[in-house]
Write a protein that holds these residues in place. Structure first.
Motif, mmCIF file in Angstrom:
data_model
loop_
_atom_site.group_PDB
_atom_site.id
_atom_site.type_symbol
_atom_site.label_atom_id
_atom_site.label_comp_id
_atom_site.label_asym_id
_atom_site.label_seq_id
_atom_site.Cartn_x
_atom_site.Cartn_y
_atom_site.Cartn_z
ATOM 1 N N TYR A 234 39.428 32.682 21.733
ATOM 2 C CA TYR A 234 38.733 33.198 22.910
ATOM 3 C C TYR A 234 39.476 34.311 23.640
ATOM 4 O O TYR A 234 38.921 34.941 24.556
ATOM 5 C CB TYR A 234 38.434 32.058 23.885
ATOM 6 C CG TYR A 234 39.603 31.563 24.721
ATOM 7 C CD1 TYR A 234 39.806 32.028 26.013
ATOM 8 C CD2 TYR A 234 40.489 30.601 24.239
ATOM 9 C CE1 TYR A 234 40.855 31.563 26.797
ATOM 10 C CE2 TYR A 234 41.530 30.128 25.007
ATOM 11 C CZ TYR A 234 41.716 30.617 26.287
ATOM 12 O OH TYR A 234 42.754 30.156 27.057
ATOM 13 N N GLY A 302 38.852 26.689 23.039
ATOM 14 C CA GLY A 302 38.817 28.113 22.711
ATOM 15 C C GLY A 302 39.606 28.480 21.483
ATOM 16 O O GLY A 302 39.577 29.646 21.050
ATOM 17 N N PRO A 307 33.977 32.490 20.297
ATOM 18 C CA PRO A 307 33.163 32.876 21.459
ATOM 19 C C PRO A 307 31.675 33.054 21.158
ATOM 20 O O PRO A 307 30.855 32.987 22.069
ATOM 21 C CB PRO A 307 33.776 34.215 21.887
ATOM 22 C CG PRO A 307 35.147 34.224 21.323
ATOM 23 C CD PRO A 307 35.080 33.436 20.058
ATOM 24 N N TYR A 333 33.217 29.876 28.476
ATOM 25 C CA TYR A 333 32.406 29.314 27.389
ATOM 26 C C TYR A 333 31.193 28.520 27.885
ATOM 27 O O TYR A 333 30.492 27.916 27.073
ATOM 28 C CB TYR A 333 33.276 28.389 26.526
ATOM 29 C CG TYR A 333 33.951 29.063 25.362
ATOM 30 C CD1 TYR A 333 34.331 30.397 25.402
ATOM 31 C CD2 TYR A 333 34.248 28.351 24.200
ATOM 32 C CE1 TYR A 333 34.971 31.000 24.324
ATOM 33 C CE2 TYR A 333 34.882 28.941 23.120
ATOM 34 C CZ TYR A 333 35.250 30.262 23.188
ATOM 35 O OH TYR A 333 35.879 30.854 22.118
ATOM 36 N N ASN A 336 28.002 29.058 26.174
ATOM 37 C CA ASN A 336 27.937 28.606 24.780
ATOM 38 C C ASN A 336 27.416 27.178 24.655
ATOM 39 O O ASN A 336 27.111 26.726 23.550
ATOM 40 C CB ASN A 336 29.328 28.668 24.130
ATOM 41 C CG ASN A 336 29.915 30.067 24.111
ATOM 42 O OD1 ASN A 336 29.927 30.742 25.124
ATOM 43 N ND2 ASN A 336 30.425 30.486 22.975
#
Length: 443
Positions: A234, A302, A307, A333, A336
């Motif tokens: 990340y 991460g 990502p 995140y 996500n």
């Protein structure tokens, strides 16, 4: 004058508030701005400025949100290529708060756009410096995070040379009593050997910091580039997000979909189970990954998940779910998360239990995976024939693992092996996959 440090142990991140005569400047704020608002209110101060020492790689900053909420001016180097409203803050620039000054010093090395902020007190004396990721207690910032991210990219060798000159020409010449306030403490992946101290002095670092000892530029570059820790997936994403400015923390967290525990999960989306490993082993969603909530949850999330990947986020209780959603947002995140939910009723897959005595007596009958980091592996393998695949690399290297005999995964204490066992068992089904867990301490 008040100087206050806010410390997030999970990301080993330090941010700061400087208050003088009712005005407050925040330096390198975390994703959640609420603690800074509360501190300002406690001291009857208005937040009038936010300083970013560089676009951070390891956490998402709330600089834009604080600006939008309070009207505070954001200060950042002109080299950062900031896409949010800001004033440039570089060599020679000064922020005056009544009778104290915050003075910008360009210190490339960790990143091409890094600055430090020298604090001059009401008596005109340089008393402290906020060093961002340039100088830490016992270390300096790693130079290898900006080869492909940010407004300006630079090879690690070039940034290491810059760090040599930033430390020698700009920091080491400061008075020895100047207090050093870094942006990170031990455990951060922005350096490799930070001391436990969360603040230090120029004098102490001149005596004790390996990077500030007498050496020429070539020796410094070689020393700095050696043995740096792994880079989570990340990091580059957060550099770009911080360069733009992240959306508000609370609205981002509240936008996460909380679904019924027994919704049908899409098969091609990762499932992240955040419970303790013992609960996970006793019953989980088949193919899920056990990333236990703890001090380093954000970093491992991460490191394992890219990502661009969506995932389901699972926890045992509503309170636990709220906690991990907020931690997910600290690295940007939260968008996500396909859905966040409690443990469903079909979480019945049990992890196989290893027969320790058989393993100890017949190690040759098992494929052993060492999921520790390279620095740990290079310091000595616990099992001579183990395949060395650090957890952050595991999903990309599954094909290297043979499936002709049972697999045993270990790390140093059990956290990474729990995650690794789930990753491997989701792909390799012909043989059992055992998590050695904390039994590794017996070897």
């Amino acid at each position: 004058m008040i100087v206050h440090q806010f410390y997030d142990k999970g990301l080993a991140h330090a941010s700061y508030a400087v208050i003088r005569t009712g005005r407050m400047i925040v330096i390198d704020p975390a994703r959640d701005p609420q603690p800074y608002y509360e501190f300002a209110n406690m001291h009857g101060a208005d937040i009038t400025g936010v300083i970013e020492t560089h676009p951070h790689a390891d956490f998402v900053s709330s600089h834009l949100e604080i600006h939008q909420t309070t009207g505070a001016v954001i200060y950042v180097s002109k080299l950062a290529g900031a896409e949010y409203p800001h004033e440039t803050f570089d060599d020679g620039d000064v922020i005056q708060i009544n009778d104290i000054k915050l003075k910008a010093i360009n210190t490339p090395g960790h990143s091409p756009d890094s600055i430090c902020i020298l604090l001059e007190d009401e008596k005109g004396k340089d008393c402290a410096i906020f060093t961002g990721d340039t100088l830490f207690a016992g270390d300096v910032g790693r130079p290898d995070l900006r080869e492909s991210a940010g407004n300006i990219t630079a090879k690690k060798e070039e940034l290491a040379r810059d760090m040599y000159h930033s430390t020698r020409d700009k920091l080491m010449v400061l008075p020895k009593e100047v207090i050093v306030y870094p942006a990170h403490g031990p455990g951060s992946l922005c350096g490799k050997s930070m001391s436990p101290d969360l603040q230090t002095t120029i004098g102490k670092e001149l005596r004790e910091n390996y990077a500030l000892q007498l050496m020429d530029e070539l020796a410094f570059v070689k020393t700095l580039m050696a043995d740096q820790p792994f880079m989570p997936k990340y990091f580059g994403y957060d550099v770009e997000l911080n360069k733009m400015g992240a959306p508000g923390f609370i609205q981002s967290v509240n936008a996460v979909i909380k679904a019924d525990a027994d919704i049908a999960l899409e098969h091609d989306i990762l499932v992240i189970d955040t419970r303790p490993s013992v609960d996970y082993r006793n019953g989980h969603i088949k193919g899920s990954i056990n990333l236990q909530d703890g001090e380093k949850f954000e970093t491992w999330l991460g490191s394992v998940v890219a990502p661009y990947e969506s995932f389901y986020l699972l926890a045992e209780t509503d309170e636990a779910l709220d906690i991990v959603i907020k931690k997910t947002a600290k690295i940007g995140y939260e968008r996500n998360i396909k859905a966040a939910l409690l443990i469903p009723s079909n979480a019945t897959e049990k992890s196989p239990a290893i027969n320790l005595e058989d393993f100890k007596a017949h190690k040759v009958d098992y494929t052993i995976i060492d999921a520790r980091n390279w620095a740990e592996i290079n310091s000595g393998k616990l099992f001579t024939d183990a395949l060395t695949i650090p957890l952050p690399e595991l999903r990309e290297r599954i094909s290297e693992i043979p499936a002709n005999k049972p697999i045993v995964v270990h790390c140093a204490a059990g956290y990474r092996s729990a995650a690794a066992a789930g990753i491997i068992s989701a792909q390799i089904k012909a043989v059992p996959v055992y998590d050695l867990s904390d039994a590794i301490k017996q070897f």
